[in-house]
Structure formats: C-alpha cells, structure tokens
Design an enzyme around this catalytic site. Sequence first.
Site, PDB file in Angstrom:
ATOM      1  N   GLU A  47       0.802  -1.223   0.000  1.00  0.00           N
ATOM      2  CA  GLU A  47       0.000   0.000   0.000  1.00  0.00           C
ATOM      3  C   GLU A  47       0.845   1.288   0.000  1.00  0.00           C
ATOM      4  OE1 GLU A  47      -2.751  -0.390   3.252  1.00  0.00           O
ATOM      5  OE2 GLU A  47      -3.510  -2.310   2.520  1.00  0.00           O
ATOM      6  N   GLU A  94      -6.498 -10.828  -0.592  1.00  0.00           N
ATOM      7  CA  GLU A  94      -7.395 -10.225   0.400  1.00  0.00           C
ATOM      8  C   GLU A  94      -8.839 -10.165  -0.097  1.00  0.00           C
ATOM      9  OE1 GLU A  94      -5.737  -6.818   2.406  1.00  0.00           O
ATOM     10  OE2 GLU A  94      -3.673  -7.403   1.895  1.00  0.00           O
TER      11      GLU A  94
END
Length: 370
Positions: free
Chosen positions: A152, A257
């Site tokens: 991220e 995810e």
Amino acid sequence: MKKSLSLLFGALCTFSAGAQGLKDVYQDAFLIGTIASNQQLMKPDADTSALFQREFNVLTAENDMKWQRIYPSPQGYNFAAADALMQQAEDCQCQVVGHTLIWHQQTPDWVFEDDAGNPVSREVLLGRMQSHINTLMTRYQDDVYGWDVVNEALNEDGTLRESRWREIIGDDYIAQAFRFATEANPNAELYYNDYNLNAPAKRDGAVRLVKSLLAQGVKVSGIGMQAHYMLRSPAISQIEESITAFASLGVKVMITELDISVLPFPKQAAIGAEISETAAFAEALNPYADGLPTDVQDALATRYRELFALFYKHRDDISRVTFWGTHDGTSWKNNWPVRGRTDYPLLIDRQGQPKPAYEAVATLPASIAQ
C-alpha cells in the site's frame, strides 16, 4: 421463471465426504489461499484446521508477520505466532506467503525514532529495514515461497503515499526494500500489494512503479490486487483492465485479500482498505444482524461467480487467489470500517458450512468445460 441460487444450491450447502475442495477444483488454474488469525494460530481448533486442509493450499498470517506483531520493540522478536503458522501450513500441506515486510501501518514508532524520539537518519532506517527483512526471510527461507515486500505505497491518484519510510529514506525506499529482500532470499517470489488497483489512476501508478523498478534491475515477481469488493462495485471490466495491464509487465498477478461486503458503506469512510478510515456504528449500517435475506445471498453468489469467471478466464496470468478470511465469523469486515457489524463477505458461513456463493464458485470450472 429463474430459480434463486439459494434454491438451486440449497441441497448442496453442506460439505460432502470425499467431495473436492476449492484447491482441487482450481488446481489447474491457480492456488487458493486464506489467512490465519492469531486465535487460529495460537489456539487452533479442529474445525478450522480441517477447512484449511480441505479448501486451501496457501496460508498467510492475517497480522502476525507484520512488524508491530513480530518485532514490537527493540528488545527482540516474537516469533511464536509466525512459527505456529509454519507448523499449521505443514500440517495442512499448504504453502506460505509472508505478509508484510514494509508498510506504513502497524509499524512501531521506535522503528523511525532514536532514543530521544527524534527521526533517525536515512542510513539508520535503511539499516533497520535491511536487518528486519533479512531476519524474517532467512528464518523462514525454507517455509515461505513469496513475500508481500511493500504494501500500500500508493495514493488513490497513483502518486507515492507520504509515509515515514518515504519521508526519512526518500522515494527509493521501495526499491531498497526489494533489493534487500532479493539479497536475503534470491529464490523467493517478491510482490507489491495494494488495494483499489482496479481504479484507473491507481492502476496507472502501480504500472509506473513496477516498470520503474524493473527498469532499475530490481526484482519484482508479481503484483497483488487486494480485492476488498462490494456487491456492485468495482465493475468487472475495471478489474479485467488491471489484470491485463499488470500481466503485460511480465509479472505474476495475484488476487489478494478477497472478500465481498454485503453491507452499506458509510459515506464518511473512503472505500478501499485504509485501516485508519473508520465510522461510528449505526443500526442502518447493520441491516442483516439476524441473518442474510435470500435475495442478498443470491446477489453474493452471483457476484462471486462473475469474479471467478473473470479469474478463470485469466488463469494463465493469475497465480493465486487468497481470501481474507476463512469463514464469515473470522472476517475483519465485521469490524471495519464500522466496529460491531454482522457481515457475510466470504464463501463459508459462521457455522463452517458452504454458502450458495461457495457452490457458485466450486461448480464454475466444470460448467465452463461443458
């Protein structure tokens, strides 16, 4: 009249002895992964372990290999849960993906500060980064085949996120992390992982980032597309455009995810997976506390089938699909972005039984082959 998926699959919504698990159904397409929570690692239960063994061939620690958990203070590492993950994976005959080495969240302040609380120098932080990466990757070099090296690092517009890593080290902190990881274990697969990579601006930013790294001779094995999706967004076409864009770079694509929230998203929280974005509880945001209506159950099954049809179409480029949870009761979506809700984002229900969404995914390859 078209029957609901709940009716079509109703008689099948229990695991049958001898039936194939998802890892077997998709064995010629891609790996199927899930996560293990601290509870599942430190106090394993037979039912969850049976699901691991039956359905999946890749395990990832939900939190216990993040810096905050595994190296909470300068006094030393806590390897207990990570070691338990390796044992669980061995018992269930699963491979392991390490998550995550470098992230702007869940990293203790001491990593970036000296004893007086002042920011350390670039050289000191690079040393701490290298030592941490080397420690984990050498300890688990025979157990972990791939690592989320950087997690991220992009803003929604595709630019580099402001973080303490970037502030102290500079824009090259990502390249440095991948170089240290390559030195620590040249045989491991190394990934960049992020959410909302279906969005064009962020997708383009990830393409620029990975292109730049590859041009510098930095090893990047793949891109993990975090798939924290909703019932109606993002569009399948957007996801497909990102899969093809990343595959064109010559790296592996992973769907990571994966979960699909059926709940309304609070307007004050940004859709994605930025864990600092939260909202207060309200009954209107928790409409299915007593159970999931048939029409929503059907919508979830349809959405999962559409997604897996896309993944299966691109199975030559996608190497793994990892769910962010094993069953609904273990999902982080029950507590994010609103704590205390009842969500139903996975294929297996709170009682450990397959939902219509499971059957929709499990029967897909055979239906396509017909």
